[in-house]
Design a protein around this motif. Structure first.
Motif, PDB file in Angstrom:
ATOM      1  N   TRP A 162       2.383   2.648  -2.630  1.00 28.63           N
ATOM      2  CA  TRP A 162       3.739   3.203  -2.704  1.00 28.63           C
ATOM      3  C   TRP A 162       4.615   2.410  -1.746  1.00 28.63           C
ATOM      4  N   PRO A 163       5.355   1.436  -2.242  1.00 24.94           N
ATOM      5  CA  PRO A 163       6.141   0.562  -1.370  1.00 24.94           C
ATOM      6  C   PRO A 163       7.019   1.346  -0.404  1.00 24.94           C
ATOM      7  N   GLY A 164       6.920   0.960   0.878  1.00 23.80           N
ATOM      8  CA  GLY A 164       7.737   1.596   1.904  1.00 23.80           C
ATOM      9  C   GLY A 164       7.177   2.892   2.441  1.00 23.80           C
ATOM     10  N   HIS A 165       6.106   3.391   1.853  1.00 19.63           N
ATOM     11  CA  HIS A 165       5.534   4.671   2.274  1.00 19.63           C
ATOM     12  C   HIS A 165       4.059   4.566   2.644  1.00 19.63           C
ATOM     13  N   ALA A 166       3.307   3.790   1.890  1.00 17.92           N
ATOM     14  CA  ALA A 166       1.879   3.617   2.170  1.00 17.92           C
ATOM     15  C   ALA A 166       1.668   2.273   2.845  1.00 17.92           C
ATOM     16  N   GLU A 167       0.946   2.284   3.955  1.00 15.74           N
ATOM     17  CA  GLU A 167       0.623   1.032   4.609  1.00 15.74           C
ATOM     18  C   GLU A 167      -0.226   0.159   3.681  1.00 15.74           C
ATOM     19  N   VAL A 168      -0.115  -1.129   3.871  1.00 14.26           N
ATOM     20  CA  VAL A 168      -0.905  -2.070   3.081  1.00 14.26           C
ATOM     21  C   VAL A 168      -2.040  -2.588   3.942  1.00 14.26           C
ATOM     22  N   GLY A 169      -3.261  -2.491   3.423  1.00 14.77           N
ATOM     23  CA  GLY A 169      -4.413  -2.979   4.168  1.00 14.77           C
ATOM     24  C   GLY A 169      -5.649  -2.159   3.878  1.00 14.77           C
ATOM     25  N   ARG A 170      -6.708  -2.439   4.603  1.00 15.85           N
ATOM     26  CA  ARG A 170      -7.985  -1.767   4.425  1.00 15.85           C
ATOM     27  C   ARG A 170      -8.162  -0.699   5.509  1.00 15.85           C
ATOM     28  N   SER A 171      -8.607   0.457   5.085  1.00 16.51           N
ATOM     29  CA  SER A 171      -8.881   1.536   6.028  1.00 16.51           C
ATOM     30  C   SER A 171     -10.378   1.722   6.169  1.00 16.51           C
ATOM     31  N   PRO A 172     -10.872   1.841   7.402  1.00 17.20           N
ATOM     32  CA  PRO A 172     -12.303   2.111   7.595  1.00 17.20           C
ATOM     33  C   PRO A 172     -12.633   3.592   7.484  1.00 17.20           C
ATOM     34  N   ASP A 173     -11.613   4.417   7.280  1.00 15.35           N
ATOM     35  CA  ASP A 173     -11.806   5.860   7.282  1.00 15.35           C
ATOM     36  C   ASP A 173     -12.321   6.378   5.941  1.00 15.35           C
ATOM     37  N   LEU A 174     -12.782   7.617   5.963  1.00 17.05           N
ATOM     38  CA  LEU A 174     -13.320   8.260   4.771  1.00 17.05           C
ATOM     39  C   LEU A 174     -12.194   8.867   3.931  1.00 17.05           C
ATOM     40  N   ALA A 175     -12.285   8.713   2.626  1.00 21.89           N
ATOM     41  CA  ALA A 175     -11.345   9.332   1.692  1.00 21.89           C
ATOM     42  C   ALA A 175     -12.153  10.038   0.610  1.00 21.89           C
TER      43      ALA A 175
ATOM     44  N   GLY B  59     -13.390  -7.416  -8.015  1.00 23.82           N
ATOM     45  CA  GLY B  59     -13.172  -8.588  -7.185  1.00 23.82           C
ATOM     46  C   GLY B  59     -12.795  -8.214  -5.765  1.00 23.82           C
ATOM     47  N   PHE B  60     -11.889  -7.246  -5.604  1.00 20.96           N
ATOM     48  CA  PHE B  60     -11.413  -6.892  -4.257  1.00 20.96           C
ATOM     49  C   PHE B  60     -12.470  -6.177  -3.424  1.00 20.96           C
ATOM     50  N   MET B  61     -13.565  -5.735  -4.072  1.00 17.08           N
ATOM     51  CA  MET B  61     -14.682  -5.146  -3.333  1.00 17.08           C
ATOM     52  C   MET B  61     -15.807  -6.162  -3.118  1.00 17.08           C
ATOM     53  N   GLY B  62     -15.550  -7.418  -3.491  1.00 15.64           N
ATOM     54  CA  GLY B  62     -16.470  -8.484  -3.161  1.00 15.64           C
ATOM     55  C   GLY B  62     -17.543  -8.802  -4.173  1.00 15.64           C
ATOM     56  N   HIS B  63     -17.394  -8.274  -5.417  1.00 15.24           N
ATOM     57  CA  HIS B  63     -18.422  -8.617  -6.406  1.00 15.24           C
ATOM     58  C   HIS B  63     -18.377 -10.110  -6.701  1.00 15.24           C
ATOM     59  N   GLU B  64     -19.547 -10.708  -6.747  1.00 17.19           N
ATOM     60  CA  GLU B  64     -19.620 -12.160  -6.880  1.00 17.19           C
ATOM     61  C   GLU B  64     -19.357 -12.658  -8.292  1.00 17.19           C
ATOM     62  N   THR B  65     -19.382 -11.777  -9.292  1.00 19.92           N
ATOM     63  CA  THR B  65     -19.249 -12.229 -10.684  1.00 19.92           C
ATOM     64  C   THR B  65     -18.092 -11.551 -11.414  1.00 19.92           C
TER      65      THR B  65
ATOM     66  N   LEU C  99      -3.267  -5.177  -7.253  1.00 18.79           N
ATOM     67  CA  LEU C  99      -2.868  -3.848  -6.797  1.00 18.79           C
ATOM     68  C   LEU C  99      -3.416  -3.581  -5.403  1.00 18.79           C
ATOM     69  N   ALA C 100      -4.653  -3.982  -5.151  1.00 18.13           N
ATOM     70  CA  ALA C 100      -5.258  -3.783  -3.832  1.00 18.13           C
ATOM     71  C   ALA C 100      -4.472  -4.515  -2.757  1.00 18.13           C
ATOM     72  N   ASP C 101      -3.928  -5.678  -3.096  1.00 15.88           N
ATOM     73  CA  ASP C 101      -3.152  -6.465  -2.133  1.00 15.88           C
ATOM     74  C   ASP C 101      -1.878  -5.752  -1.687  1.00 15.88           C
ATOM     75  N   SER C 102      -1.432  -4.759  -2.473  1.00 16.92           N
ATOM     76  CA  SER C 102      -0.215  -4.024  -2.115  1.00 16.92           C
ATOM     77  C   SER C 102      -0.516  -2.541  -1.872  1.00 16.92           C
ATOM     78  N   SER C 103      -1.769  -2.236  -1.540  1.00 13.52           N
ATOM     79  CA  SER C 103      -2.198  -0.843  -1.401  1.00 13.52           C
ATOM     80  C   SER C 103      -2.854  -0.580  -0.054  1.00 13.52           C
ATOM     81  N   LEU C 104      -2.917   0.695   0.273  1.00 15.18           N
ATOM     82  CA  LEU C 104      -3.823   1.169   1.298  1.00 15.18           C
ATOM     83  C   LEU C 104      -5.150   1.405   0.592  1.00 15.18           C
ATOM     84  N   VAL C 105      -6.157   0.633   0.961  1.00 11.46           N
ATOM     85  CA  VAL C 105      -7.448   0.669   0.271  1.00 11.46           C
ATOM     86  C   VAL C 105      -8.485   1.337   1.163  1.00 11.46           C
TER      87      VAL C 105
ATOM     88  N   LEU D 285       4.334   5.979  -6.966  1.00  7.36           N
ATOM     89  CA  LEU D 285       3.077   6.134  -6.239  1.00  7.36           C
ATOM     90  C   LEU D 285       1.937   5.896  -7.221  1.00  7.36           C
ATOM     91  N   ILE D 286       1.099   4.916  -6.931  1.00  8.54           N
ATOM     92  CA  ILE D 286      -0.045   4.603  -7.782  1.00  8.54           C
ATOM     93  C   ILE D 286      -1.319   4.961  -7.027  1.00  8.54           C
TER      94      ILE D 286
END
Length: 440
Positions: free
Chosen positions: A299-312, A39-45, A54-60, A251-252
């Motif tokens: 990781w609350p307080g350590h990892a920013e929350v949001g979407r990164s355009p960078d490569l991982a 869902g968080f990657m936009g799948h329509e079904t 989890l994505a809502d509280s993660s650096l994705v 850390l998840i």
């Protein structure tokens, strides 16, 4: 005597303080799932409410990649932070069926000479638990203090055995381990790699009914249902952490081992069903549906929350985990700490390999090497590995014998338009990068 007592107390107190500061680490790995199929990657079904939360509280990282588009080498690279041609695990099995376990032992022995984040954490006071996929012998062989997989070939131990029941049967071994770590007041690592949504695609009827509809192929409906089933197990795990008040210091990390797509969704020709159960250009291929996966760091307080355009990349998990736990990673790891903003933003290119599906050679990892690839910005070069066409192990995919292919994955995420002829300078630059990477 008094001085010795005070000194001993001081060391004990320092150890307890360090343990209190070290986060618990939960590593979640799905098995055979396309990079868009959430869902968080936009799948329509497909619905994945637990992972969406989890994505809502993660650096994705939407643009995450694995080292190899096949489960065993991918897992080996995740654990060691090394590429397959370094640790030697480049396929699922050594060629041969009657004495497969015997032939495979040298590969396992080589793998176990490399440090892993599992061994590192176990050696530094963590309780560590294995469940789900694990190819390299028993959980003890892998350096886990606790686990499910026995790895005994005589009892059908190959890629997880008893551990593969996690999620499909219940989550009890995982929750019991968490309770044990809490009782012993020790930080813990949880390796949660369920055999989901991997085949057999036998989801609960309630989920299959949900995704079955007129006009949708049965294999696609089953796969969609399996993705939600996997998500439900993740919800159970995340709820267990919340109920015990552990999320703040945990850390998840999430990634999938490789991509996948049902064969009836074939991106080239729906009538071509070369690989049993999955589409061409997905699992086992160097295309996005084979090597790409979202990566989440929470990781609350350590990892920013949001979407990164960078490569991982999967090789980043080891340095990220070591840094979070406050332990020293081995020198020379090629990955970066995903919590280091400067390192993430300064990265320009990621690399990976694609070997023959399933088979591998003990003597030379390159005996089955088919493709090398790299991504720089929006550009992706797939380079056919030269000079190995006569290898008895190397069998080129029927759908791709081109020496190289260039794609703009931002404008063409399905990689339909090969731009190599139109951009020779880009091809030359990326080809040189691949050559330099392999020579180091």
């Amino acid at each position: 005597m008094m001085k010795k007592t005070v000194c001993l107390f001081g060391l004990l107190w320092a150890g307890l303080a360090l343990a209190a500061d070290q986060p618990n680490i939960v590593f979640i790995l799905s098995d055979d799932q396309g990079w868009r199929d959430y869902g968080f990657m936009g799948h329509e079904t497909i619905q994945t409410p637990a992972l969406d939360k989890l994505a809502d509280s993660s650096l994705v990282f939407d643009r995450g990649y694995v080292a190899s588009p096949l489960c065993r080498p991918s897992l080996a690279s995740l654990a060691t932070g090394r590429y397959p041609f370094e640790h030697g695990v480049v396929g699922n099995d050594v060629d041969g069926k009657n004495n497969r376990a015997e032939l495979d032992q040298p590969v396992k022995d080589r793998f176990h000479t490399f440090p892993s984040f599992v061994k590192l954490l176990s050696e530094n006071g963590y309780l560590t638990h294995q469940s789900g996929k694990w190819w390299e012998g028993s959980f003890q062989d892998g350096g886990f203090t606790h686990g499910m997989t026995h790895g005994d070939p005589a009892r059908k131990g190959r890629h997880g055995d008893v551990g593969l029941r996690i999620g499909r049967d219940n989550m009890t071994p995982v929750t019991e381990f968490i309770d044990r770590a809490v009782e012993e007041e020790k930080p813990f690592l949880l390796w949660y790699a369920p055999f989901l949504p991997h085949t057999p695609h036998n989801p609960p009827k309630r989920l299959l009914d949900k995704y079955s509809e007129e006009g949708r192929s049965a294999d696609i409906a089953k796969y969609y249902a399996m993705c939600e089933w996997f998500d439900e197990t993740c919800g159970t795990l995340l709820d267990a952490l919340d109920e015990r008040g552990l999320r703040e210091n945990t850390l998840i990390l999430y990634i999938c081992d490789n991509g996948w797509a049902p064969y009836s969704s074939n991106l080239d020709d729906p009538n071509q069903k070369t690989w049993k159960g999955f589409a061409l250009r997905s699992k086992g291929s160097p295309f996005e549906m084979g090597i790409r996966s979202p990566i989440m760091v929470s990781w609350p307080g350590h990892a920013e929350v949001g979407r990164s355009p960078d490569l991982a990349h999967a090789i980043d998990f080891f340095p990220t985990i070591a840094a979070a736990a406050g332990v020293e990673a081995p020198a020379g790891l090629p990955g970066i700490n995903l919590l280091d903003e400067d390192a993430v933003r300064s990265r320009q290119t990621v690399f990976g390999v694609c070997n023959t599906v399933m088979q591998m050679s003990v003597t030379d990892p390159d005996d089955t090497l088919q493709y090398l690839w790299c991504i720089e910005g929006d550009w992706k070069l797939i380079l056919r590995y030269p000079g190995r066409d006569t290898s008895p192990y190397r069998k080129l995919h029927a759908w791709d014998k081109a020496p190289l292919r260039l794609y703009n994955v931002k404008n063409d995420p399905h990689e339909k338009n090969d731009l190599a002829a139109a951009h020779p300078k880009t091809v030359a630059r990326l080809k040189t990068k691949i050559e330099v990477w392999r020579s180091n």
